[in-house]
Design a protein around this motif. Sequence first.
Motif, PDB file in Angstrom:
ATOM      1  N   LEU A  30       0.834  -1.208   0.000  1.00 52.46           N
ATOM      2  CA  LEU A  30       0.000   0.000   0.000  1.00 52.46           C
ATOM      3  C   LEU A  30       0.865   1.253   0.000  1.00 52.46           C
ATOM      4  CD1 LEU A  30      -2.735   1.413   0.196  1.00 52.46           C
ATOM      5  CD2 LEU A  30      -2.659   1.087   2.679  1.00 52.46           C
ATOM      6  N   SER A  31       1.914   1.236   0.846  1.00 55.54           N
ATOM      7  CA  SER A  31       2.821   2.378   0.896  1.00 55.54           C
ATOM      8  C   SER A  31       3.540   2.574  -0.439  1.00 55.54           C
ATOM      9  CB  SER A  31       3.850   2.177   2.023  1.00 55.54           C
ATOM     10  OG  SER A  31       4.729   3.268   2.111  1.00 55.54           O
ATOM     11  N   SER A  32       3.909   1.445  -1.082  1.00 50.11           N
ATOM     12  CA  SER A  32       4.578   1.526  -2.384  1.00 50.11           C
ATOM     13  C   SER A  32       3.648   2.095  -3.449  1.00 50.11           C
ATOM     14  CB  SER A  32       5.074   0.141  -2.807  1.00 50.11           C
ATOM     15  OG  SER A  32       6.058  -0.331  -1.918  1.00 50.11           O
ATOM     16  N   LEU A  33       2.377   1.673  -3.412  1.00 51.06           N
ATOM     17  CA  LEU A  33       1.399   2.198  -4.371  1.00 51.06           C
ATOM     18  C   LEU A  33       1.193   3.702  -4.165  1.00 51.06           C
ATOM     19  CD1 LEU A  33      -1.249  -0.683  -4.331  1.00 51.06           C
ATOM     20  CD2 LEU A  33       0.389  -0.137  -6.153  1.00 51.06           C
ATOM     21  N   LEU A  34       1.132   4.105  -2.897  1.00 53.51           N
ATOM     22  CA  LEU A  34       1.036   5.541  -2.611  1.00 53.51           C
ATOM     23  C   LEU A  34       2.314   6.259  -3.025  1.00 53.51           C
ATOM     24  CD1 LEU A  34      -0.727   5.476   0.883  1.00 53.51           C
ATOM     25  CD2 LEU A  34      -1.699   6.313  -1.261  1.00 53.51           C
ATOM     26  N   GLY A  35       3.464   5.557  -2.878  1.00 52.00           N
ATOM     27  CA  GLY A  35       4.729   6.126  -3.334  1.00 52.00           C
ATOM     28  C   GLY A  35       4.740   6.322  -4.839  1.00 52.00           C
TER      29      GLY A  35
END
Length: 547
Positions: A30-35
């Motif tokens: 999720l953090s990577s997608l937001l990144g």
Amino acid sequence: MNRVKKLVSKANRQLTIQLAAFLLAGSSLLSSLLGLLRDRLLMSNYYDTYKTGIDAYTVAFVIPDFMFFLLVSGALSVTFIPVFSQRLATGNKKSAWELSSSLVNFMALITLAASLLIIIFAEPLVRFVAGPGLDETSRGLAVSMMRVIAVNPFLFAIASVVASMQQAIGRFTFFALAPTIYNLGIIFGITVLANGVNLFGFQLFEGGIMGVALGVVLGSIMQLIVSSVGLIGMGFDYDFKIRWKNRGFRKVLKLLPPRSFDQGIDYFNNIVETNLASRLGAGMVTAYQRATTLHMMPVTLIGVAISTAAFPRMSERLAAGRVDLFKSELRAVLRVIIWLALPTAVITFFTRGYIVSFIKNGGDLLIANILGVLAVAILFRSIYHIAARSFYARQDTRTPLYISIITITLNIFLAVVFVLRFGLGVYGLALAQALVSIVEVVILFLIMAIRMPGLFDTSFIHAVSRMVSASGLMGLISYVSVKLLDLSARDQSFFTTFPKFAVIVAISLISYLLICRLFKLEEPEPVIKKIASLAFGQFKPQAKVEP
């Protein structure tokens, strides 16, 4: 209030290694997608129209991040968790809480001093990082943004101690949420603060890329708040004193310098790379950093998530004197990481054009080619995290330090030679990093084999060789799939490129699972059974009930 405490305590309950790894991988995803969304917004707003501005933004992060990596970062968790776990295992909670409070206060003081020094000396620091690569206007912008972002080491330090306490007892929920919250703050900066802030008709802030820097600080504050919520229900007894006589605190301070220096020299390599990239033209710093960020996403999802989840249990095994269980769990974790990272590296190489298009409409050939070189490092960077933690679990922070000194020196030497001597440009930086990632893991494995005889047994070596063969066969399928679904000039948006990317990844991974099963590897079995149960479970015949 009691209801809130109960809810938080329930959400932050202790997890098994499997559940913790799944949670951390999910939150990392999720953090990577937001990144990706964050980088996409940055690239669409600034890369084509304001290359020097986005380079200045990238440069502004270097010193604050360096101070965080030098003083805190992974150094804290891998030195603190074994000592903290030892106190809890012996039932000495009072000493454990004194250790935690002392560490929070100590880290807050030294990082506050570091933040103030960055604010004061921002101008010479920017000159040191960027060298002659930035023009005067961009350098002034980088100085201003660095002074804003300088508060990050202080905020991150407190959040890291708090998160490490939760990790040590197997509570990962709020620790996992924190990076996501940080990215949301930056996205808010790009989409809202960059447009300026008005209040009752008064212009409080003009906006621009400086608004993104303010979003970074907002994300850091929110991350600290979320991490602190995870303390509810733990019984943490905080006080404002630094108890220098606490043996655990003194032990952490003794273990911390080697690991901190290890982290620091590792990030010093990033400073050298930024300096070299800034000499190669406008946008080169950003292009290289974005490719580096993209190749680190799977490393975070696989290597960092799994090793972070496994580390507390590995430390507990050694604290209990169960070296046999420590070795078997380390071997199992290594196999899983290699099994996941190998196909990921292959898929990343063949689909690099698609991946770059997710952060920039239409993609970017330069960033894609850099990512192609760095794809090799995905496997070895993923392995590195668990390999290094096998030493930290034994409270040995010096061996990884000595290895890092050798490999970082080699990395800097190769980067300078490739860029300035052979004229390979920004690709030389990527090539140096890829080669050194291999060397570092090879050295770590050799030392692990000597210190832990029997770790790399015949079954382990045979399993890894079968994984390599399976990844090679899958690579051929990935290559054919990419050729059949090749990117065209019309593929200029996420919604036209992602379906093709998803099909290629699905075909590649399904083929990899089937080939691994054909090669009689044990890793794919739980995955295949889960897929089968989800797909065909509803068609199971119901057991007859006797009248």
